[in-house]
Design a protein around this motif. Structure first.
Motif, PDB file in Angstrom:
ATOM      1  N   ASP A   1      50.562 -21.093  35.401  1.00 29.24           N
ATOM      2  CA  ASP A   1      50.446 -20.104  36.478  1.00 29.24           C
ATOM      3  C   ASP A   1      49.299 -19.126  36.272  1.00 29.24           C
ATOM      4  OD1 ASP A   1      52.721 -21.282  37.602  1.00 29.24           O
ATOM      5  OD2 ASP A   1      54.046 -20.013  36.414  1.00 29.24           O
ATOM      6  N   LYS A   2      48.282 -19.562  35.543  1.00 28.62           N
ATOM      7  CA  LYS A   2      47.053 -18.794  35.416  1.00 28.62           C
ATOM      8  C   LYS A   2      46.002 -19.458  36.308  1.00 28.62           C
ATOM      9  CE  LYS A   2      47.636 -15.789  33.232  1.00 28.62           C
ATOM     10  NZ  LYS A   2      48.418 -14.579  33.552  1.00 28.62           N
ATOM     11  N   VAL A   3      44.770 -18.971  36.278  1.00 27.18           N
ATOM     12  CA  VAL A   3      43.745 -19.455  37.211  1.00 27.18           C
ATOM     13  C   VAL A   3      43.562 -20.966  37.133  1.00 27.18           C
ATOM     14  CG1 VAL A   3      41.281 -19.383  37.738  1.00 27.18           C
ATOM     15  CG2 VAL A   3      42.505 -17.267  37.270  1.00 27.18           C
ATOM     16  N   LEU A   4      43.625 -21.526  35.932  1.00 31.31           N
ATOM     17  CA  LEU A   4      43.343 -22.951  35.753  1.00 31.31           C
ATOM     18  C   LEU A   4      44.590 -23.818  35.736  1.00 31.31           C
ATOM     19  CD1 LEU A   4      40.657 -22.684  32.902  1.00 31.31           C
ATOM     20  CD2 LEU A   4      40.297 -22.701  35.378  1.00 31.31           C
ATOM     21  N   THR A   5      45.784 -23.206  35.779  1.00 35.02           N
ATOM     22  CA  THR A   5      46.993 -23.987  35.517  1.00 35.02           C
ATOM     23  C   THR A   5      48.049 -23.838  36.601  1.00 35.02           C
ATOM     24  OG1 THR A   5      47.836 -22.181  34.121  1.00 35.02           O
ATOM     25  CG2 THR A   5      46.647 -23.957  33.019  1.00 35.02           C
ATOM     26  N   THR A   6      47.622 -23.732  37.846  1.00 40.85           N
ATOM     27  CA  THR A   6      48.555 -23.821  38.967  1.00 40.85           C
ATOM     28  C   THR A   6      48.419 -25.201  39.594  1.00 40.85           C
ATOM     29  OG1 THR A   6      47.027 -23.073  40.691  1.00 40.85           O
ATOM     30  CG2 THR A   6      48.177 -21.366  39.414  1.00 40.85           C
ATOM     31  N   ASP A   7      49.343 -25.541  40.459  1.00 41.88           N
ATOM     32  CA  ASP A   7      49.284 -26.855  41.103  1.00 41.88           C
ATOM     33  C   ASP A   7      48.059 -27.004  41.990  1.00 41.88           C
ATOM     34  OD1 ASP A   7      51.577 -27.672  39.873  1.00 41.88           O
ATOM     35  OD2 ASP A   7      52.896 -27.201  41.557  1.00 41.88           O
ATOM     36  N   THR A   8      47.546 -25.885  42.508  1.00 43.30           N
ATOM     37  CA  THR A   8      46.383 -25.947  43.390  1.00 43.30           C
ATOM     38  C   THR A   8      45.097 -25.490  42.700  1.00 43.30           C
ATOM     39  OG1 THR A   8      46.962 -23.758  44.260  1.00 43.30           O
ATOM     40  CG2 THR A   8      47.735 -25.681  45.493  1.00 43.30           C
ATOM     41  N   SER A   9      45.125 -25.373  41.369  1.00 40.87           N
ATOM     42  CA  SER A   9      43.886 -25.093  40.649  1.00 40.87           C
ATOM     43  C   SER A   9      42.926 -26.260  40.810  1.00 40.87           C
ATOM     44  CB  SER A   9      44.169 -24.869  39.162  1.00 40.87           C
ATOM     45  OG  SER A   9      44.949 -23.721  38.945  1.00 40.87           O
ATOM     46  N   THR A  10      41.654 -26.013  40.538  1.00 40.37           N
ATOM     47  CA  THR A  10      40.667 -27.078  40.631  1.00 40.37           C
ATOM     48  C   THR A  10      40.349 -27.627  39.246  1.00 40.37           C
ATOM     49  OG1 THR A  10      38.870 -25.467  40.499  1.00 40.37           O
ATOM     50  CG2 THR A  10      39.600 -26.122  42.695  1.00 40.37           C
ATOM     51  N   ILE A  11      39.874 -28.861  39.214  1.00 42.45           N
ATOM     52  CA  ILE A  11      39.306 -29.450  38.005  1.00 42.45           C
ATOM     53  C   ILE A  11      37.793 -29.381  38.154  1.00 42.45           C
ATOM     54  CG2 ILE A  11      38.918 -31.596  36.730  1.00 42.45           C
ATOM     55  CD1 ILE A  11      41.641 -30.549  36.132  1.00 42.45           C
ATOM     56  N   CYS A  12      37.128 -28.669  37.255  1.00 51.77           N
ATOM     57  CA  CYS A  12      35.677 -28.517  37.334  1.00 51.77           C
ATOM     58  C   CYS A  12      35.019 -29.504  36.376  1.00 51.77           C
ATOM     59  CB  CYS A  12      35.264 -27.086  36.985  1.00 51.77           C
ATOM     60  SG  CYS A  12      33.505 -26.781  37.266  1.00 51.77           S
ATOM     61  N   LEU A  13      34.140 -30.340  36.911  1.00 50.98           N
ATOM     62  CA  LEU A  13      33.509 -31.379  36.105  1.00 50.98           C
ATOM     63  C   LEU A  13      32.432 -30.836  35.170  1.00 50.98           C
ATOM     64  CD1 LEU A  13      33.170 -34.234  38.758  1.00 50.98           C
ATOM     65  CD2 LEU A  13      35.084 -33.721  37.227  1.00 50.98           C
ATOM     66  N   LEU A  14      31.843 -29.697  35.524  1.00 48.94           N
ATOM     67  CA  LEU A  14      30.833 -29.064  34.671  1.00 48.94           C
ATOM     68  C   LEU A  14      30.607 -27.661  35.232  1.00 48.94           C
ATOM     69  CD1 LEU A  14      27.488 -30.771  33.514  1.00 48.94           C
ATOM     70  CD2 LEU A  14      27.703 -28.309  33.843  1.00 48.94           C
ATOM     71  N   THR A  15      30.849 -26.640  34.435  1.00 45.55           N
ATOM     72  CA  THR A  15      30.817 -25.285  34.967  1.00 45.55           C
ATOM     73  C   THR A  15      29.434 -24.646  34.858  1.00 45.55           C
ATOM     74  OG1 THR A  15      31.343 -24.148  32.887  1.00 45.55           O
ATOM     75  CG2 THR A  15      33.205 -25.004  34.171  1.00 45.55           C
ATOM     76  N   ARG A  16      29.218 -23.657  35.702  1.00 42.90           N
ATOM     77  CA  ARG A  16      27.996 -22.863  35.598  1.00 42.90           C
ATOM     78  C   ARG A  16      27.899 -22.224  34.215  1.00 42.90           C
ATOM     79  NH1 ARG A  16      24.391 -19.912  38.751  1.00 42.90           N
ATOM     80  NH2 ARG A  16      25.347 -20.661  40.677  1.00 42.90           N
ATOM     81  N   GLY A  17      29.036 -21.774  33.697  1.00 42.47           N
ATOM     82  CA  GLY A  17      29.026 -21.157  32.378  1.00 42.47           C
ATOM     83  C   GLY A  17      28.541 -22.103  31.297  1.00 42.47           C
ATOM     84  N   GLU A  18      28.916 -23.368  31.380  1.00 39.41           N
ATOM     85  CA  GLU A  18      28.434 -24.340  30.399  1.00 39.41           C
ATOM     86  C   GLU A  18      26.912 -24.417  30.433  1.00 39.41           C
ATOM     87  OE1 GLU A  18      28.452 -29.147  29.516  1.00 39.41           O
ATOM     88  OE2 GLU A  18      30.205 -28.286  30.544  1.00 39.41           O
TER      89      GLU A  18
END
Length: 526
Positions: free
Chosen positions: A349-366
């Motif tokens: 239930d955090k930004v990355l771990t909800t059912d509607t969170s996204t999977i990012c293939l490569l982030t801007r931060g990387e």
């Protein structure tokens, strides 16, 4: 991979029609030959690419000593969570993901396009194939590529795979520049087909530049650290950053497996067997992550890094008199007998771990951290600090940290040193945090040889990951020598050991724990 040609048609049908019922109609005559148009083939490719990203991330979060569990067993169905007894595991889902779910569907798309037209589909399909090859070789090393879909596939060396990837990435950039792709007018991709960029070819081109930067980064720090190499890495990453939009695979939430993010609470294995659930209810933050990386002090209950409460929630049990705090464990040391898993932080239930969170293939931060690392090796510490701060700012914004907390952290010299005092360890620690639930976290540790206080490995006179240590209770038959670390996965037992045993034996990879310790071509070899 042996005899793969004979099962491709069956698997393609399963991959398209059985696993992605959210995208493909069920009203298909089972007696007619399997044939689908490219707009029906693309959604499964993108779905399985997102799942492949998750596969690698889920393994890597434990192998990089970021998460652990309450157990202490030397063996288990998930060796990466326990004692690294990998040869007893029955399958690694990312192997199937690459060769079957992504690979065969991409091949089918390309075969349907041989007569010309729809080059936008060709470009995206080849991009996903390139990304899948990169992730798979970085986990396993040598693997079938040039002859993968023939009767008797042979293993290509990792060196040759990297040579092909560099050629393919440049060929793709040319393809995206062609009018056939940039002005594609045949079969359009909308958001129902392309859940990442909605058919925007310019954004896909920027993503290819990002993949190129990641591939080139593998030359640091063990192959080349000269100024020309660093500049080439920086240029690719900066080309990607110019107009970048994160390649986020979007989930709607719902009752079907395909509708929910793999890191969410309702995550279930695809087809009940071909992937792994996240099991975050049983996951526990590792001491290294909490104390050495986030700067958590158990005496005060505070962390140097403001991201902690945005990554997890502290828990306790008021009725039992157990205070609410951030508990954690050393990797595979085991939970005290009096403890309950519900007392450890909640990762859902955090930004990355909800059912509607996204999977990012490569982030801007990387990408920011790629530039920061290359700039550091090039001697440009001012640029390294600038891009490190941009990577931190991006990730904190993504996690929902308030702007005032972000800025206070960035001006704290004890947390983010200036160019006069910044070290390579500072850059890589910040990237470690930003790669939470991303595949590159484990790759970075291997590139730097798990540099820590115990093994004494240094770069530029620095320990890169101070405080890092191997898990407790490692499987003694494999890991009895101190400071041995895992550098690769064994080849999938369900396919390679059954159908390609002779080739594994010739490579020294069949049921051989020493193979797990062999560095990648981009790893430290001494």
């Amino acid at each position: 991979m042996k005899n793969l040609r004979y099962i491709v048609l069956l698997i393609v049908g399963l991959a398209i029609f059985a696993s992605c019922d959210d995208f493909i109609s069920d009203n298909i005559d089972p007696n007619r030959p399997v044939k689908a148009s490219v707009d029906l083939l693309m959604p499964p490719v993108l779905f399985y690419s997102a799942l492949e990203n998750y596969d690698h991330s889920e393994y890597g979060m434990y192998l990089s000593q970021c998460l652990t569990t309450g157990g202490r067993s030397q063996t288990g169905a998930r060796a990466y969570q326990s004692g690294w007894e990998f040869l007893g595991m029955n399958r690694h889902p990312m192997w199937r993901r690459h060769f079957i779910d992504v690979g065969t569907n991409v091949n089918t798309i390309l075969r349907y396009l041989e007569e010309g037209g729809n080059e936008n589909y060709e470009a995206v399909a080849r991009t996903m194939r390139l990304l899948s090859n990169q992730q798979t070789t970085d986990a396993f090393g040598d693997m079938p590529r040039s002859t993968a879909y023939t009767e008797d596939p042979e293993y290509d060396t990792q060196e040759s795979i990297y040579e092909w990837m560099l050629e393919e990435v440049d060929a793709l950039l040319e393809l995206y520049d062609s009018p056939e792709v940039s002005q594609a007018s045949n079969v359009k991709m909308d958001e129902s087909i392309d859940r990442i960029y909605g058919g925007d070819m310019l954004k896909w081109k920027q993503f290819v530049y990002g993949i190129k930067a990641r591939i080139l980064l593998r030359q640091l720090p063990n192959q080349n650290t000269d100024a020309a190499t660093c500049q080439m890495i920086i240029e690719a990453a900066e080309m990607a950053l110019n107009g970048w939009q994160d390649p986020n695979y979007k989930f709607d939430g719902g009752t079907a497996v395909e509708q929910n993010c793999f890191w969410g609470r309702t995550n279930r294995a695809v087809n009940s067997w071909e992937s792994r659930t996240n099991n975050l209810l049983g996951a526990i933050p590792a001491k290294y992550f909490m104390e050495n990386v986030l700067g958590y002090d158990p005496a005060t209950g505070e962390a140097v890094d403001p991201r902690l409460p945005y990554l997890m929630d502290a828990r306790g049990d008021e009725e039992a008199g157990v205070d609410t705090t951030y508990r954690y464990l050393e990797n595979n040391i085991g939970m005290p007998a009096t403890h309950q898993s519900a007392w450890y932080p909640l990762l859902y239930d955090k930004v990355l771990t909800t059912d509607t969170s996204t999977i990012c293939l490569l982030t801007r931060g990387e990408l920011n951290f790629i530039v920061a690392e290359a700039a550091y090796w090039a001697g440009d510490k001012a640029k390294a600090v600038e891009q490190m701060k941009e990577g931190i700012r991006y990730h904190m914004n993504r996690m929902g940290v308030p702007i005032e907390e972000i800025e206070a952290y960035l001006i704290n010299p004890n947390a983010v040193p200036g160019s006069a005092n910044v070290t390579l360890a500072d850059v890589m620690k910040q990237k470690y945090i930003a790669m939470y639930l991303q595949p590159e976290q484990w790759t970075d540790l291997r590139r730097y040889g798990y540099s820590n206080d115990e093994n004494g490995i240094q770069y530029n006179g620095e320990i890169i990951y101070p405080g890092l240590r191997r898990p407790h209770n490692l499987y003694e038959a494999y890991w009895s020598t101190p400071n041995e670390w895992i550098h690769r996965l064994n080849y999938d037992p369900e396919t390679e050991e059954k159908y390609n045993r002779t080739q594994l034996e010739s490579m020294g990879a069949f049921q051989n724990p020493e193979w797990l310790k062999k560095p990648m071509i981009w790893g430290r070899t001494n």
